[in-house]
Design an enzyme around this catalytic site. Sequence first.
Site, PDB file in Angstrom:
ATOM      1  N   ASN A  25       9.436   3.864   3.492  1.00  0.00           N
ATOM      2  CA  ASN A  25       9.252   3.370   4.865  1.00  0.00           C
ATOM      3  C   ASN A  25      10.548   2.726   5.347  1.00  0.00           C
ATOM      4  O   ASN A  25      11.403   2.351   4.550  1.00  0.00           O
ATOM      5  CB  ASN A  25       8.186   2.270   4.881  1.00  0.00           C
ATOM      6  CG  ASN A  25       6.805   2.819   4.685  1.00  0.00           C
ATOM      7  OD1 ASN A  25       6.388   3.081   3.567  1.00  0.00           O
ATOM      8  ND2 ASN A  25       6.094   3.005   5.768  1.00  0.00           N
ATOM      9  N   HIS A  43       9.162   6.337   8.479  1.00  0.00           N
ATOM     10  CA  HIS A  43       9.804   6.497   7.167  1.00  0.00           C
ATOM     11  C   HIS A  43      11.274   6.830   7.383  1.00  0.00           C
ATOM     12  O   HIS A  43      11.645   7.471   8.366  1.00  0.00           O
ATOM     13  CB  HIS A  43       9.099   7.592   6.357  1.00  0.00           C
ATOM     14  CG  HIS A  43       7.803   7.118   5.776  1.00  0.00           C
ATOM     15  ND1 HIS A  43       7.644   6.796   4.443  1.00  0.00           N
ATOM     16  CD2 HIS A  43       6.611   6.859   6.363  1.00  0.00           C
ATOM     17  CE1 HIS A  43       6.408   6.377   4.234  1.00  0.00           C
ATOM     18  NE2 HIS A  43       5.747   6.407   5.389  1.00  0.00           N
ATOM     19  N   ARG A  94       0.843  -1.212   0.000  1.00  0.00           N
ATOM     20  CA  ARG A  94       0.000   0.000   0.000  1.00  0.00           C
ATOM     21  C   ARG A  94       0.871   1.253   0.000  1.00  0.00           C
ATOM     22  O   ARG A  94       0.932   1.991  -0.978  1.00  0.00           O
ATOM     23  CB  ARG A  94      -0.941  -0.036   1.217  1.00  0.00           C
ATOM     24  CG  ARG A  94      -2.074   0.972   1.145  1.00  0.00           C
ATOM     25  CD  ARG A  94      -1.689   2.368   1.561  1.00  0.00           C
ATOM     26  NE  ARG A  94      -1.203   2.440   2.940  1.00  0.00           N
ATOM     27  CZ  ARG A  94      -0.619   3.520   3.446  1.00  0.00           C
ATOM     28  NH1 ARG A  94      -0.447   4.597   2.710  1.00  0.00           N
ATOM     29  NH2 ARG A  94      -0.179   3.518   4.693  1.00  0.00           N
ATOM     30  N   ASP A  95       1.613   1.472   1.082  1.00  0.00           N
ATOM     31  CA  ASP A  95       2.389   2.715   1.193  1.00  0.00           C
ATOM     32  C   ASP A  95       3.469   2.770   0.119  1.00  0.00           C
ATOM     33  O   ASP A  95       3.800   3.837  -0.401  1.00  0.00           O
ATOM     34  CB  ASP A  95       3.028   2.785   2.590  1.00  0.00           C
ATOM     35  CG  ASP A  95       3.280   4.199   3.051  1.00  0.00           C
ATOM     36  OD1 ASP A  95       3.226   5.113   2.214  1.00  0.00           O
ATOM     37  OD2 ASP A  95       3.545   4.402   4.248  1.00  0.00           O
ATOM     38  N   CYS A 121       4.249   9.101   0.925  1.00  0.00           N
ATOM     39  CA  CYS A 121       2.916   9.665   0.705  1.00  0.00           C
ATOM     40  C   CYS A 121       2.964  10.609  -0.486  1.00  0.00           C
ATOM     41  O   CYS A 121       3.752  11.551  -0.501  1.00  0.00           O
ATOM     42  CB  CYS A 121       2.471  10.417   1.961  1.00  0.00           C
ATOM     43  SG  CYS A 121       0.903  11.273   1.743  1.00  0.00           S
ATOM     44  N   HIS A 169       4.818   3.597  12.815  1.00  0.00           N
ATOM     45  CA  HIS A 169       4.945   3.568  11.352  1.00  0.00           C
ATOM     46  C   HIS A 169       5.984   4.624  10.978  1.00  0.00           C
ATOM     47  O   HIS A 169       5.751   5.825  11.153  1.00  0.00           O
ATOM     48  CB  HIS A 169       3.558   3.881  10.752  1.00  0.00           C
ATOM     49  CG  HIS A 169       3.531   4.039   9.270  1.00  0.00           C
ATOM     50  ND1 HIS A 169       3.002   3.081   8.426  1.00  0.00           N
ATOM     51  CD2 HIS A 169       3.928   5.054   8.457  1.00  0.00           C
ATOM     52  CE1 HIS A 169       3.071   3.503   7.179  1.00  0.00           C
ATOM     53  NE2 HIS A 169       3.639   4.700   7.164  1.00  0.00           N
TER      54      HIS A 169
HETATM   55  N1  COA Z   1     -12.996   5.164  -3.091  1.00  0.00           N
HETATM   56  C1  COA Z   1     -13.226   5.415  -4.391  1.00  0.00           C
HETATM   57  N2  COA Z   1     -13.651   6.575  -4.870  1.00  0.00           N
HETATM   58  C2  COA Z   1     -13.903   7.551  -3.979  1.00  0.00           C
HETATM   59  C3  COA Z   1     -13.684   7.374  -2.616  1.00  0.00           C
HETATM   60  C4  COA Z   1     -13.219   6.122  -2.159  1.00  0.00           C
HETATM   61  N3  COA Z   1     -12.980   5.862  -0.886  1.00  0.00           N
HETATM   62  N4  COA Z   1     -14.007   8.507  -1.982  1.00  0.00           N
HETATM   63  C5  COA Z   1     -14.405   9.383  -2.924  1.00  0.00           C
HETATM   64  N5  COA Z   1     -14.332   8.798  -4.134  1.00  0.00           N
HETATM   65  C6  COA Z   1     -14.646   9.383  -5.424  1.00  0.00           C
HETATM   66  C7  COA Z   1     -15.994  10.045  -5.500  1.00  0.00           C
HETATM   67  O1  COA Z   1     -16.972   9.104  -5.829  1.00  0.00           O
HETATM   68  C8  COA Z   1     -15.794  11.076  -6.570  1.00  0.00           C
HETATM   69  O2  COA Z   1     -15.812  10.441  -7.825  1.00  0.00           O
HETATM   70  P1  COA Z   1     -16.319  11.227  -9.138  1.00  0.00           P
HETATM   71  O3  COA Z   1     -15.395  12.394  -9.332  1.00  0.00           O
HETATM   72  O4  COA Z   1     -16.199  10.210 -10.221  1.00  0.00           O
HETATM   73  O5  COA Z   1     -17.718  11.654  -8.819  1.00  0.00           O
HETATM   74  C9  COA Z   1     -14.362  11.527  -6.351  1.00  0.00           C
HETATM   75  O6  COA Z   1     -13.711  10.434  -5.687  1.00  0.00           O
HETATM   76  C10 COA Z   1     -14.255  12.751  -5.509  1.00  0.00           C
HETATM   77  O7  COA Z   1     -15.027  12.569  -4.323  1.00  0.00           O
HETATM   78  P2  COA Z   1     -15.027  13.597  -3.120  1.00  0.00           P
HETATM   79  O8  COA Z   1     -15.842  13.054  -2.019  1.00  0.00           O
HETATM   80  O9  COA Z   1     -15.384  14.972  -3.652  1.00  0.00           O
HETATM   81  O10 COA Z   1     -13.539  13.531  -2.679  1.00  0.00           O
HETATM   82  P3  COA Z   1     -12.376  14.599  -2.747  1.00  0.00           P
HETATM   83  O11 COA Z   1     -12.048  14.964  -4.150  1.00  0.00           O
HETATM   84  O12 COA Z   1     -12.670  15.683  -1.773  1.00  0.00           O
HETATM   85  O13 COA Z   1     -11.182  13.670  -2.185  1.00  0.00           O
HETATM   86  C11 COA Z   1     -10.629  11.702  -0.902  1.00  0.00           C
HETATM   87  C12 COA Z   1     -11.265  13.075  -0.902  1.00  0.00           C
HETATM   88  C13 COA Z   1     -10.410  11.325   0.546  1.00  0.00           C
HETATM   89  C14 COA Z   1     -11.548  10.718  -1.586  1.00  0.00           C
HETATM   90  C15 COA Z   1      -9.283  11.749  -1.696  1.00  0.00           C
HETATM   91  O14 COA Z   1      -8.552  12.886  -1.299  1.00  0.00           O
HETATM   92  C16 COA Z   1      -8.446  10.518  -1.458  1.00  0.00           C
HETATM   93  O15 COA Z   1      -8.809   9.429  -1.857  1.00  0.00           O
HETATM   94  N6  COA Z   1      -7.290  10.680  -0.804  1.00  0.00           N
HETATM   95  C17 COA Z   1      -6.428   9.565  -0.446  1.00  0.00           C
HETATM   96  C18 COA Z   1      -4.991  10.011  -0.518  1.00  0.00           C
HETATM   97  C19 COA Z   1      -4.085   8.882  -0.116  1.00  0.00           C
HETATM   98  O16 COA Z   1      -4.358   7.705  -0.297  1.00  0.00           O
HETATM   99  N7  COA Z   1      -2.926   9.246   0.435  1.00  0.00           N
HETATM  100  C20 COA Z   1      -1.930   8.309   0.858  1.00  0.00           C
HETATM  101  C21 COA Z   1      -2.306   7.493   2.026  1.00  0.00           C
HETATM  102  S1  COA Z   1      -2.168   8.344   3.565  1.00  0.00           S
HETATM  103 ZN    ZN Z   2       3.671   5.955   5.479  1.00  0.00          ZN
END
Ligand code: COA
Ligand code: ZN
Length: 317
Positions: free
Chosen positions: A249, A209, A17-18, A240, A207
Site C-alpha cells: 500500500n 498501492h 490487515r492488507d 492482495c 485505497h
Molecule cells: N470466516 C471463516 N471461515 C469461513 C468464512 C469466513 N468469513 N467464510 C467461509 N469460511 C469457511 C467455511 O466454513 C468453509 O470451511 P470448511 O472447509 O472447514 O467447511 C470454508 O471456509 C470454505 O467455505 P466456502 O463458503 O465454500 O468458501 P470458498 O472456499 O468458496 O471461499 C471465501 C470463499 C470468501 C470464504 C474465501 O475465498 C475467502 O475468505 N477469501 C478472502 C480472500 C482475501 O481475504 N483476500 C484479500 C482481501 S481483499
Molecule cells: Zn489493498
Amino acid sequence: MVAHSSDLVCIQEVGMRDGLQSAGQFVTTEDKVRLIDQLSKTGLSKIEVTSFVSPKAVPLLADAEEVLAAINRQPSVTYSALIPNRRGLDRALAVELDEVNLVMSVSEAHNLANLRMTCEQSIEQFREICNNRGSLRVNGTLATAFGCPFHGEVTQSTVFEWAHRYLDAGIDSLTLADTIGAATPRQVYDLCSGFTEAFPSIEITLHLHNTRGLGIANALSGIAAGIRHLDASIGGIGGCPYAPGATGNVCTEDLVHALIFDGYRCEVDLEQLLSVSHELGDLLSDPLPGLVRYAGSKLTKHSMSEDLRRRLGLIEE
Ligand code: COA
Ligand code: ZN
C-alpha cells in the site's frame, strides 16, 4: 504555510490487515496487538484491524477474534475489519467492533479469484449483511477499480455501476481501491471527481498501492479531486494474495510526511508513526518499502564529519 479546515485529510491504517495478510511470515497475536495499540495513539482516524475471512484463504490473519479481544481501544479511532460474506458478519457481530469493510472487485475475474464468487453473488450477500448489521457501520470497498490483473482495463462506467449497486444494498460509505497499483494521477482525478460530484453526501476513501511508484502522486491527485479519506499502511507493507504482482500500500508515514509538508492537516504524529514502523521492521524479515523511515523527515539535519569540517577550514588546527 497555513492549513485550512478543508485541508484536513483523514488517514486510515490498513497495514494490520492488507499488510500482514501477505507478510510472508506470521506475526504473533501479541505483536499484532502491541502494534495496533501503538498505532491507536498516533492520531489515525480509523484502523482496519484484521479480516474475518476463511483461515484457509488467509492463514496469517487466522487470529482475528483473539486480536480484537486484546486491543486497547481509543475513543477517537474507528476500529474496522474486512469481511467477504455472511459468515464474516456473524464473526464480526460476536466481537467488539465499530465497522465492517465489505469487499468485492468490479472485475468478475478478480472477484472469482479472490472470493470464489461472481460480483452478483457478492452483492446478494452484501444486501443480507446490511439488513443484519446491528449497530455496525458498513463500508463497501470496490477492489480493482483502476485496473484488474486478469482483465486489464476497467471502465469508469463499470465502477459507477457497482457503486450504485453497493449503495442500493445499504452501505454507509465507499472505498475506491487500486488493488494492483495500476492507477495514474489523471485517472485518479477523473474517477474521484466523478465520484465526489455524483455522491456528495457519501464518504469516499481512496485505497492505493504503490506497485508502480505512483502511490503518493495518486493520493495527492485524489485529494485535489476532493477526497479527504485515504487508506495507507505502516512501513508500506501490503498486497492482495490473490492479485498477481500486487505489492505494498501507499506507506502511512510517507503519506503523512508528504501531506504535512505540502500544507495539509492530517493530525497524525509522524515521529510516533516512524517509531511503530521501525518496530514493525524489526519483526519482519523482508525490508519494508517505505522511504521516510530510512531518509527521515525532510527537516532532519545531518552534522558534517570532523574530517570534512577540517578540510573545509571550519575547524582551526
Ligand atoms: N470466516 C471463516 N471461515 C469461513 C468464512 C469466513 N468469513 N467464510 C467461509 N469460511 C469457511 C467455511 O466454513 C468453509 O470451511 P470448511 O472447509 O472447514 O467447511 C470454508 O471456509 C470454505 O467455505 P466456502 O463458503 O465454500 O468458501 P470458498 O472456499 O468458496 O471461499 C471465501 C470463499 C470468501 C470464504 C474465501 O475465498 C475467502 O475468505 N477469501 C478472502 C480472500 C482475501 O481475504 N483476500 C484479500 C482481501 S481483499
Ligand atoms: Zn489493498
